[in-house]
Design a protein around this motif. Structure first.
Motif, PDB file in Angstrom:
ATOM      1  N   GLU A   1       0.814  -1.214   0.000  1.00 53.19           N
ATOM      2  CA  GLU A   1       0.000   0.000   0.000  1.00 53.19           C
ATOM      3  C   GLU A   1       0.853   1.273   0.000  1.00 53.19           C
ATOM      4  O   GLU A   1       1.851   1.360   0.713  1.00 53.19           O
ATOM      5  CB  GLU A   1      -0.930   0.024   1.216  1.00 53.19           C
ATOM      6  CG  GLU A   1      -2.059  -0.980   1.145  1.00 53.19           C
ATOM      7  CD  GLU A   1      -3.049  -0.650   0.039  1.00 53.19           C
ATOM      8  OE1 GLU A   1      -3.168   0.533  -0.318  1.00 53.19           O
ATOM      9  OE2 GLU A   1      -3.699  -1.589  -0.470  1.00 53.19           O
ATOM     10  N   ASN A   2       0.408   2.258  -0.803  1.00 51.86           N
ATOM     11  CA  ASN A   2       1.122   3.536  -0.886  1.00 51.86           C
ATOM     12  C   ASN A   2       0.677   4.552   0.166  1.00 51.86           C
ATOM     13  O   ASN A   2       1.199   5.655   0.225  1.00 51.86           O
ATOM     14  CB  ASN A   2       0.926   4.169  -2.266  1.00 51.86           C
ATOM     15  CG  ASN A   2       1.592   3.357  -3.359  1.00 51.86           C
ATOM     16  OD1 ASN A   2       2.594   2.691  -3.114  1.00 51.86           O
ATOM     17  ND2 ASN A   2       1.042   3.395  -4.549  1.00 51.86           N
ATOM     18  N   GLN A   3      -0.278   4.182   0.970  1.00 49.73           N
ATOM     19  CA  GLN A   3      -0.788   5.118   1.974  1.00 49.73           C
ATOM     20  C   GLN A   3       0.246   5.329   3.083  1.00 49.73           C
ATOM     21  O   GLN A   3       0.974   4.416   3.466  1.00 49.73           O
ATOM     22  CB  GLN A   3      -2.090   4.582   2.581  1.00 49.73           C
ATOM     23  CG  GLN A   3      -2.797   5.593   3.482  1.00 49.73           C
ATOM     24  CD  GLN A   3      -4.224   5.162   3.771  1.00 49.73           C
ATOM     25  OE1 GLN A   3      -4.812   4.405   3.004  1.00 49.73           O
ATOM     26  NE2 GLN A   3      -4.776   5.634   4.868  1.00 49.73           N
ATOM     27  N   TYR A   4       0.287   6.555   3.599  1.00 49.22           N
ATOM     28  CA  TYR A   4       1.245   6.883   4.649  1.00 49.22           C
ATOM     29  C   TYR A   4       0.850   6.236   5.973  1.00 49.22           C
ATOM     30  O   TYR A   4      -0.331   6.146   6.311  1.00 49.22           O
ATOM     31  CB  TYR A   4       1.344   8.396   4.836  1.00 49.22           C
ATOM     32  CG  TYR A   4       2.005   9.109   3.677  1.00 49.22           C
ATOM     33  CD1 TYR A   4       3.386   9.117   3.542  1.00 49.22           C
ATOM     34  CD2 TYR A   4       1.238   9.754   2.713  1.00 49.22           C
ATOM     35  CE1 TYR A   4       3.991   9.758   2.473  1.00 49.22           C
ATOM     36  CE2 TYR A   4       1.830  10.397   1.639  1.00 49.22           C
ATOM     37  CZ  TYR A   4       3.212  10.390   1.525  1.00 49.22           C
ATOM     38  OH  TYR A   4       3.815  11.019   0.460  1.00 49.22           O
ATOM     39  N   VAL A   5       1.857   5.823   6.722  1.00 45.02           N
ATOM     40  CA  VAL A   5       1.614   5.223   8.035  1.00 45.02           C
ATOM     41  C   VAL A   5       1.136   6.289   9.017  1.00 45.02           C
ATOM     42  O   VAL A   5       0.191   6.068   9.783  1.00 45.02           O
ATOM     43  CB  VAL A   5       2.889   4.543   8.566  1.00 45.02           C
ATOM     44  CG1 VAL A   5       2.684   4.058  10.009  1.00 45.02           C
ATOM     45  CG2 VAL A   5       3.296   3.377   7.659  1.00 45.02           C
ATOM     46  N   PHE A   6       1.766   7.457   9.003  1.00 48.39           N
ATOM     47  CA  PHE A   6       1.404   8.549   9.902  1.00 48.39           C
ATOM     48  C   PHE A   6       0.652   9.622   9.115  1.00 48.39           C
ATOM     49  O   PHE A   6       1.253  10.419   8.408  1.00 48.39           O
ATOM     50  CB  PHE A   6       2.653   9.152  10.545  1.00 48.39           C
ATOM     51  CG  PHE A   6       3.444   8.159  11.347  1.00 48.39           C
ATOM     52  CD1 PHE A   6       2.959   7.685  12.553  1.00 48.39           C
ATOM     53  CD2 PHE A   6       4.655   7.695  10.879  1.00 48.39           C
ATOM     54  CE1 PHE A   6       3.680   6.762  13.288  1.00 48.39           C
ATOM     55  CE2 PHE A   6       5.383   6.764  11.615  1.00 48.39           C
ATOM     56  CZ  PHE A   6       4.888   6.292  12.820  1.00 48.39           C
ATOM     57  N   GLU A   7      -0.680   9.595   9.254  1.00 44.21           N
ATOM     58  CA  GLU A   7      -1.482  10.559   8.535  1.00 44.21           C
ATOM     59  C   GLU A   7      -2.748  10.865   9.322  1.00 44.21           C
ATOM     60  O   GLU A   7      -3.237  10.052  10.103  1.00 44.21           O
ATOM     61  CB  GLU A   7      -1.859  10.053   7.144  1.00 44.21           C
ATOM     62  CG  GLU A   7      -2.756   8.833   7.166  1.00 44.21           C
ATOM     63  CD  GLU A   7      -3.183   8.415   5.771  1.00 44.21           C
ATOM     64  OE1 GLU A   7      -2.636   8.966   4.806  1.00 44.21           O
ATOM     65  OE2 GLU A   7      -4.045   7.555   5.665  1.00 44.21           O
ATOM     66  N   MET A   8      -3.285  12.057   9.104  1.00 48.02           N
ATOM     67  CA  MET A   8      -4.544  12.439   9.730  1.00 48.02           C
ATOM     68  C   MET A   8      -5.715  12.210   8.793  1.00 48.02           C
ATOM     69  O   MET A   8      -6.838  12.083   9.201  1.00 48.02           O
ATOM     70  CB  MET A   8      -4.495  13.914  10.142  1.00 48.02           C
ATOM     71  CG  MET A   8      -3.533  14.186  11.279  1.00 48.02           C
ATOM     72  SD  MET A   8      -3.966  13.294  12.791  1.00 48.02           S
ATOM     73  CE  MET A   8      -5.484  14.101  13.252  1.00 48.02           C
ATOM     74  N   GLN A   9      -5.440  12.189   7.499  1.00 45.45           N
ATOM     75  CA  GLN A   9      -6.449  11.875   6.509  1.00 45.45           C
ATOM     76  C   GLN A   9      -5.745  11.253   5.315  1.00 45.45           C
ATOM     77  O   GLN A   9      -4.522  11.314   5.201  1.00 45.45           O
ATOM     78  CB  GLN A   9      -7.230  13.123   6.088  1.00 45.45           C
ATOM     79  CG  GLN A   9      -6.378  14.190   5.419  1.00 45.45           C
ATOM     80  CD  GLN A   9      -7.147  15.479   5.199  1.00 45.45           C
ATOM     81  OE1 GLN A   9      -7.540  16.134   6.146  1.00 45.45           O
ATOM     82  NE2 GLN A   9      -7.336  15.837   3.944  1.00 45.45           N
ATOM     83  N   LYS A  10      -6.484  10.665   4.416  1.00 39.95           N
ATOM     84  CA  LYS A  10      -5.894   9.891   3.319  1.00 39.95           C
ATOM     85  C   LYS A  10      -4.919  10.717   2.488  1.00 39.95           C
ATOM     86  O   LYS A  10      -5.210  11.833   2.093  1.00 39.95           O
ATOM     87  CB  LYS A  10      -6.997   9.345   2.417  1.00 39.95           C
ATOM     88  CG  LYS A  10      -6.492   8.317   1.409  1.00 39.95           C
ATOM     89  CD  LYS A  10      -7.643   7.745   0.613  1.00 39.95           C
ATOM     90  CE  LYS A  10      -7.185   6.609  -0.279  1.00 39.95           C
ATOM     91  NZ  LYS A  10      -6.079   6.916  -1.137  1.00 39.95           N
ATOM     92  N   ASP A  11      -3.715  10.127   2.245  1.00 37.47           N
ATOM     93  CA  ASP A  11      -2.686  10.721   1.385  1.00 37.47           C
ATOM     94  C   ASP A  11      -2.143  12.049   1.902  1.00 37.47           C
ATOM     95  O   ASP A  11      -1.579  12.825   1.144  1.00 37.47           O
ATOM     96  CB  ASP A  11      -3.214  10.929  -0.044  1.00 37.47           C
ATOM     97  CG  ASP A  11      -3.582   9.604  -0.696  1.00 37.47           C
ATOM     98  OD1 ASP A  11      -2.965   8.594  -0.319  1.00 37.47           O
ATOM     99  OD2 ASP A  11      -4.463   9.596  -1.566  1.00 37.47           O
ATOM    100  N   LEU A  12      -2.308  12.329   3.169  1.00 38.63           N
ATOM    101  CA  LEU A  12      -1.767  13.573   3.728  1.00 38.63           C
ATOM    102  C   LEU A  12      -0.886  13.240   4.924  1.00 38.63           C
ATOM    103  O   LEU A  12      -1.376  13.046   6.038  1.00 38.63           O
ATOM    104  CB  LEU A  12      -2.885  14.521   4.151  1.00 38.63           C
ATOM    105  CG  LEU A  12      -2.430  15.855   4.781  1.00 38.63           C
ATOM    106  CD1 LEU A  12      -1.656  16.674   3.750  1.00 38.63           C
ATOM    107  CD2 LEU A  12      -3.623  16.643   5.288  1.00 38.63           C
ATOM    108  N   PRO A  13       0.444  13.140   4.723  1.00 40.45           N
ATOM    109  CA  PRO A  13       1.320  12.810   5.856  1.00 40.45           C
ATOM    110  C   PRO A  13       1.406  13.970   6.834  1.00 40.45           C
ATOM    111  O   PRO A  13       1.457  15.123   6.449  1.00 40.45           O
ATOM    112  CB  PRO A  13       2.684  12.571   5.179  1.00 40.45           C
ATOM    113  CG  PRO A  13       2.623  13.397   3.948  1.00 40.45           C
ATOM    114  CD  PRO A  13       1.185  13.367   3.494  1.00 40.45           C
TER     115      PRO A  13
END
Length: 444
Positions: A355-367
């Protein structure tokens, strides 16, 4: 005769304006159709001869044809080109409008270029400011492409703020040891303090990068000895860390800290911060430069001797590397997985390495890029804002804590250097106080 007078008048005008002679003759031919055509034809030939003589006069061959002085159209300044021993042609302006002065200066340029070539010195000379601009451009391109190191931003600041104002109008090959010593005095006065060893290393590395650019572009020969900037200075203060007791206290405050949040957004941010702190403590990775861009595809299981470990691919200040987290890291990542609405229905192992999603994020695709404010609140809540020496703790203190605890537990310094993406020398420099007193329990 009247036609000849007109032609002479027009010819004078042509020399002043550099209008094409043949074109003028054709204009005269059209305007004077009633005159003798033989005379007009002769006039055209005269103009052609003038054109030929003028063209020849714009080029002068010297030194058996190896040095050429010439003048471009619509230019008052004479140029020159000459052949070097390598058979390459070199072009340069004489900056002279008088032909005789131009020939003399061209000869001087030719002799100097041949002499420099024999000594193995680059023929072209560039001022420091020009080399500095090229260096900054290279560093910016690397940063924009994602191949540059974070330290490049510091190099750019040093070059623009210190090197260019002091060395800008000098030639790199003419800089001597006395010039470097003068620069270092000037720099210290401008900084208002004596820089620490780490700062001096950045200055020296930035200066070496400028020299490297000049050599790579053949603006200076690698045979030319350029003095180096000093790297010796006072050691900086040891970064504040957490003791084992401090870490135990910090972890014990997580739940209360999260429960104190007044909004759902703040609760999510504090939960994220606590997991972020754990990842830094369990891996020793750099805050920000390495941790902010971790995606699930960068995390994977690694098996050695029948034991499974969590391995993370990071890229930052010293380039990309793999690091191994402590066993507790898997539970922290699983909490992050369950906190993400988009991925929580997927099996944990199925998103690792994919998965390309960030581990530390508050919303999708926003590190989340910075946790400093929330971490400061956690330290204040836990009454751990300062160490025993009165130094303020920051997120970077977690990396220092990891290194300290690893060395105290007996981790080999070479292994630790690879894990943390640093050098053995830097570890020895910053952790030299881990002496027998600190390791008394192991040594006794």
């Amino acid at each position: 005769m009247q036609c000849q007078q007109i032609a002479q008048h027009r010819c004078t005008a042509v020399k002043q304006t550099q209008v094409d002679y043949a074109q003028l003759a054709q204009q005269l031919l059209s305007a004077d159709r009633n005159n003798n055509r033989q005379e007009i034809t002769a006039l055209v030939q005269t103009f052609a001869d003038v054109v030929a003589r003028t063209a020849v006069a714009q080029i002068h061959y010297l030194r058996d044809g190896e040095l050429v002085v010439y003048r471009r159209e619509r230019s008052r300044v004479w140029q020159c080109r000459f052949k070097l021993y390598s058979n390459a042609w070199y072009r340069v302006s004489t900056r002279k409008t008088d032909l005789e002065y131009a020939k003399q200066h061209a000869g001087e340029l030719y002799d100097e270029a041949r002499y420099r070539e024999r000594l193995g010195i680059a023929v072209t000379q560039r001022k420091f400011s020009e080399i500095a601009r090229a260096t900054v451009d290279e560093l910016n391109k690397d940063l924009a492409a994602g191949t540059g190191k974070k330290i490049y931003a510091d190099y750019i600041g040093i070059i623009n703020k210190y090197f260019v104002p002091f060395f800008g109008e000098r030639y790199l090959q003419n800089i001597k040891h006395a010039d470097v010593a003068e620069f270092e005095r000037w720099r210290n006065e401008r900084m208002g303090k004596k820089p620490k060893s780490s700062t001096l290393m950045n200055f020296a590395s930035a200066f070496n990068r400028v020299v490297q650019t000049a050599v790579t572009r053949a603006w200076i020969s690698e045979r030319v000895a350029i003095p180096k900037l000093s790297r010796k200075g006072e050691r900086g203060q040891t970064r504040p860390a957490f003791s084992a007791e401090d870490i135990e206290r910090l972890r014990g405050k997580y739940s209360a800290f999260v429960a104190q949040a007044k909004t759902a957004t703040e609760t999510a941010r504090r939960e994220l911060l606590c997991d972020y702190v754990e990842v830094l403590l369990l891996t020793g990775m750099r805050h920000g430069t390495e941790s902010k861009n971790i995606q699930w595809r960068h995390c994977e299981w690694h098996t050695a001797d029948g034991v499974r470990y969590m391995r993370i691919y990071v890229s930052g200040k010293t380039g990309p590397r793999y690091l191994i987290g402590k066993h507790e890291l898997a539970a922290v990542l699983q909490r992050r997985h369950q906190a993400q609405t988009v991925l929580r229905e997927c099996e944990f192992d199925s998103i690792l390495g994919r998965e390309n999603q960030y581990v530390f994020e508050m919303q999708k695709d926003l590190p989340v890029r910075f946790f400093n404010d929330t971490f400061s609140k956690l330290l204040k809540f836990s009454k751990l804002t300062e160490d025993r020496a009165g130094q303020s703790r920051t997120l970077y203190s977690l990396r220092h804590t990891y290194a300290t605890q690893a060395l105290l537990s007996g981790t080999d310094i070479h292994t630790l250097a690879k894990q943390m993406g640093t050098s053995v020398r830097m570890l020895e420099l910053h952790y030299s106080k881990l002496t027998a007193t600190m390791a008394a329990e192991r040594l006794a």
